[in-house]
Design an enzyme around this catalytic site. Structure first.
Site, PDB file in Angstrom:
ATOM      1  N   ASP A 117      70.201  45.426  21.187  1.00  0.00           N
ATOM      2  CA  ASP A 117      69.175  44.534  21.704  1.00  0.00           C
ATOM      3  C   ASP A 117      69.421  44.191  23.165  1.00  0.00           C
ATOM      4  OD1 ASP A 117      67.150  42.711  22.004  1.00  0.00           O
ATOM      5  OD2 ASP A 117      68.103  41.136  20.825  1.00  0.00           O
ATOM      6  N   ASP A 360      62.496  45.452  26.758  1.00  0.00           N
ATOM      7  CA  ASP A 360      63.179  45.029  25.543  1.00  0.00           C
ATOM      8  C   ASP A 360      63.307  46.184  24.550  1.00  0.00           C
ATOM      9  OD1 ASP A 360      64.286  43.581  23.509  1.00  0.00           O
ATOM     10  OD2 ASP A 360      62.567  42.283  23.160  1.00  0.00           O
TER      11      ASP A 360
END
Length: 507
Positions: A117, A360
């Site tokens: 992440d 992201d």
């Protein structure tokens, strides 16, 4: 002047809130004084990212719907007010990329798979005793493994440690040690090193967790016979979560992220990393190769294939409220020959941390502010209507995506779909392959295609806060995306990700 040592020295630390630069420096010094092994023939390290799709029991409609809902939730959560900037959470099965690492002593390590992440800056995983509430049906790459207690070689982090302050959004150590029930005289004399950092509580739009901060040995293994090990790595053990059975390997810009803590082994490992996500269109038969995650390598290549491109770079924007985000400036979006100017807050960040577009790895679909999304989707629909494609309203309701059309996916139909490109600051134009923004599939026995960008809200009647947009991993497929922290920029280049993996794995 000598700075107070980190917890690894088991001595006192200052109660003053430390700067990010000093915190990172002390963590690196601490890591350097522990035993590390780095078996690399260069300053780079290759890791496989796995993308696990659900079993055939899950319909594509359900997968697209859950992914669109989680994308909206993840983006929307960044617009709320939180006591601490929230960790980015992994999404439901079908939109997650995992990497494996080992924790614990080298004689008996435990392997865990974590979501990779770029929108968070902490490494955490479940530790027994572990309770996961409302986790039925959640995909878990560790489902065949027994959750282990905290690694035997690990120790709790002190409330007086800069790492504890970093995990608690830079709260002063005096406040944290008071919460840890350290006596007042010990707080006043900076003698609380024996008291553990208070538990970390994170609340999310659709989940939460309680965890304890620890440090111990962490190892990564490459596709080659190479290993990378840090003996005093800071991570969090989660003992209770709500709807989150899998941990996270945070790659954000904070001092507790995985790349930042690897800088003790080689500065290049934290100054630059890239990944290349293998295109899948939610089909298991396209996931025969892992997606390469490369730490430290310079991404420039000497030869570019016919379907590949050179890197284009756009500068990173500083976010004073969310410093761990990789935010960039989106200036416009082209649909066919029409160039649509993006809403101004997509290209800048104000003093309160609002605006910009976050790159992201953990959000599936790209989220745009309502005004910009409406302009893009309207122009896209105009092209598709001119080509006489009919709307598939039932598919839109079942997937959460819009607009959708009845679409045969043959060569002649594909030529009628308008092109789409993102225009970032510094003339960095990223032209998306069609499959990244318009995906064809079967719906109720008919061939359809759906626009894969989403409305992120933020209309004129709403109070906007947080990032204005999110560049999701679905739109990043088939690109090598490089996070060059040394030059403070993000780069994009079209790549055949499976071929890149094969080349790098052969060495």
């Amino acid at each position: 002047m000598t700075h107070p040592p980190l917890l690894c020295f088991t001595t006192n630390t200052t109660q003053k809130m430390l700067s990010y630069q000093f915190l990172l420096a002390t963590i690196i010094l601490c890591l350097l004084q522990t035993h590390q092994t780095l078996s690399l023939q260069s300053n780079s390290f290759l890791l496989p990212l796995s993308h696990t799709l659900p079993s055939t029991n899950s319909s594509l409609h359900h997968l697209l719907k859950s992914s669109s809902l989680r994308s909206a939730t993840r983006h929307g959560r960044r617009h709320g007010t939180h006591r601490r900037p929230p960790l980015s959470l992994p999404l439901s099965s079908g939109s997650d990329y995992t990497l494996s690492l080992s924790v614990g002593p080298s004689s008996s390590p435990t392997t865990v798979s974590l979501f990779m992440d770029t929108g968070s800056d902490l490494v955490w995983f479940p530790c027994s005793p572990f309770e996961c509430i409302l986790c039925e049906g959640k995909s878990n790459p560790n489902s065949n493994s027994t959750i282990s207690p905290p690694p035997a070689d690990s120790r709790l982090v002190s409330c007086a440690s800069p790492a504890c302050s970093a995990a608690h959004s830079s709260q002063p150590s005096s406040d944290l040690c008071a919460a840890a029930k350290c006596p007042l005289d010990a707080i006043e004399t900076s003698s609380c090193s024996s008291h553990a950092c208070p538990p970390l509580y994170y609340a999310y739009g659709d989940g939460s967790l309680l965890a304890h901060l620890r440090h111990g040995r962490l190892s990564l293994s490459s596709s080659k016979p190479n290993s990378l090990s840090v003996s005093n790595f800071t991570f969090a053990c989660a003992h209770s979560t709500l709807a989150e059975p899998v941990g996270v390997a945070g790659f954000g810009r904070g001092p507790l992220s995985l790349p930042a803590q690897l800088s003790a082994l080689s500065p290049s490992l934290s100054s630059r990393f890239s990944y290349c996500l293998v295109p899948h269109s939610f089909r298991t038969d396209r996931l025969l190769h892992p997606s390469p995650l490369i730490l430290g390598r310079s991404p420039e290549v000497s030869s570019i294939g016919p379907t590949e491109s050179a890197f284009v770079y756009t500068p990173l924007l500083h976010n004073p409220k969310h410093p761990y985000f990789y935010s960039v400036a989106l200036e416009a979006i082209s649909v066919g020959p029409t160039k649509i100017l993006a809403r101004p807050d997509l290209a800048s960040i104000d003093h309160a941390g609002n605006g910009g577009m976050v790159v992201d790895s953990g959000t599936t679909f790209t989220m745009l502010p309502e005004e910009t999304f409406s302009q893009v989707s309207t122009e896209f629909a105009r092209h598709m209507s001119s080509a006489r494609f009919s709307r598939a309203k039932e598919t839109e309701a079942k997937t959460g995506l819009s607009p959708c059309y009845y679409f045969n996916s043959d060569r002649s139909s594909n030529r009628l779909v308008p092109s789409l490109a993102f225009h970032f600051k510094s003339n960095a134009t990223v032209e998306l392959p069609r499959r990244n923004y318009f995906m064809g599939f079967k719906s109720d026995g008919k061939r359809v295609g759906c626009h894969m960008l989403m409305n992120g809200g933020g209309g004129s009647d709403e109070t906007d806060s947080g990032p204005a947009g999110t560049l999701g991993n679905f739109q990043q497929q088939g690109f090598e995306v490089v996070y060059d922290l040394e030059a403070d920029r993000v780069g994009f280049a079209r790549r055949r990700c499976t071929a890149l993996w094969d080349t790098l794995a052969r060495g």
